[in-house]
Design an enzyme around this catalytic site. Structure first.
Site, short mmCIF file in Angstrom:
data_model
loop_
_atom_site.label_atom_id
_atom_site.label_comp_id
_atom_site.label_asym_id
_atom_site.label_seq_id
_atom_site.Cartn_x
_atom_site.Cartn_y
_atom_site.Cartn_z
N CYS A 1 77.06 27.31 37.35
CA CYS A 1 76.65 26.38 38.41
C CYS A 1 77.81 25.49 38.86
O CYS A 1 77.99 25.26 40.06
CB CYS A 1 75.48 25.52 37.92
N CYS B 1 68.12 23.31 33.63
CA CYS B 1 67.29 22.66 34.65
C CYS B 1 66.16 23.54 35.17
O CYS B 1 65.07 23.06 35.45
CB CYS B 1 68.16 22.15 35.81
#
Length: 350
Positions: free
Chosen positions: A90, A188
């Protein structure tokens, strides 16, 4: 280019404190919050902080970029019997990839985040450096080790010299409501950490059960699907042995098998890795003595690192390391300086 600094804001205390420190440094800010997946961050807390601190804020829909840069590779790696680190993916592909490009399009010259790390510039080498945070207990340099020179040249980490307690105090003094907000411990997009359930839900596939095998190939039982396992795992195996506790030694998608062993068999001293990203130099000059981590939460270990190809390395640790896991990131350090990172391909016998 405009002198505005973009701040990636999750709504947590770290990114809020980063924004506050930049304002104290008389930076002009634009707060940016990412919507990365359905049900993810919508930006309300971040927008409230930006409003209180009086700078503009936007929420950006980057679900497509997150799917392509993080979720799809995450799924692909698990289906190959490997264990990726989605935060590393990410940071390179989304936060300092798609978000940084969007920030530049919006007139921002740099991107700040709430990561605990530091940057510098080596004028002699003409290269940007990534350094560990001043407080080792919060250091996040590991998940930033795959950033490129271009990305590091635009990155700002205002929290690099601070402890978490100092960050919370700064936020509390400014009256921010999230000063005591807890840290997220999960990936997440997988709250609760059930990777197997996420993979089945996300892909719509039913990963079939198969055999547990010992190292000699004898069947010990049945597993629930290879995506439910990672190297070193003990919990949830549902099989016992008269020889003692069993652990996952290898996930083998070729024959849909999970290989189990005792704990001693999990220790290996040598690994190979690819997708090498070097930071202070373009190439390693011969075998180099460094320290390395093979996962985020572990102490650095002394090793010898040798570049074996354009983007490949061989790492020989002084002492055998437990559960060297294909797909994870190995990160190299020389003191406080991050030398680089690579993706673990396999472990080798001495």
């Amino acid at each position: 280019m405009d002198h505005t600094t973009a701040v990636a804001m999750s709504g947590g205390v770290d990114s809020s404190a980063a924004a506050l420190l930049l304002l104290k440094g008389e930076k002009t800010l634009l707060g940016l919050t990412l919507c990365l997946f359905d049900g993810g961050e919508e930006g309300a807390d971040a927008a409230a902080v930006a409003k209180r601190l009086n700078f503009p804020h936007r929420t950006l829909d980057m679900r497509r970029e997150f799917q392509a840069g993080v979720m799809d590779p995450f799924v692909s790696e698990y289906e190959r019997g490997r264990t990726p680190n989605p935060c590393v993916l990410c940071n390179r592909a989304v936060k300092f990839g798609a978000l940084l490009r969007t920030a530049e399009e919006l007139g921002c010259g740099s991107l700040a985040t709430g990561h605990y790390a530091r940057t510098g510039f080596d004028a002699g080498a003409g290269r940007w450096l990534l350094k560990k945070a001043a407080h080792p207990d919060k250091d996040q340099s590991y998940v930033l080790a795959m950033l490129t020179q271009e990305q590091l040249s635009r990155a700002l980490f205002p929290l690099g010299e601070l402890s978490k307690a100092e960050v919370r105090a700064i936020a509390a003094e400014a009256g921010l409501s999230n000063a005591q907000k807890g840290d997220s411990q999960d990936i997440c997009f997988i709250p609760g950490g059930d990777y197997g359930a996420f993979l089945r839900r996300h892909t719509g596939k039913d990963y079939p059960p198969g055999p547990y095998l010992d190292e000699a190939g004898a069947v010990l039982g049945r597993h629930t699907g290879i995506v439910d396992y990672t190297v070193g795992q003990r919990r949830g195996l549902g099989v016992s042995s008269s020889a003692g506790r069993l652990y996952v030694k290898e996930v083998r998608p070729g024959d849909n098998a999970v290989i189990l062993s005792n704990n001693a068999a999990l220790f290996r001293r040598v690994l190979t890795a690819n997708s090498l990203n070097l930071i202070p130099c373009a190439r390693l000059d011969g075998p180099v003595r460094l320290r390395a981590r093979i996962r985020y939460r572990m102490a650095e270990q002394p090793c010898t690192v040798e570049q074996t190809g354009e983007d490949t390395v061989r790492v020989a640790f002084d002492e055998a390391q437990r559960a060297v896991t294909p797909g994870q990131t190995v990160v190299f350090y020389d003191g406080d300086v991050v030398v680089g990172g690579a993706v673990i391909e396999r472990s080798l016998p001495d």
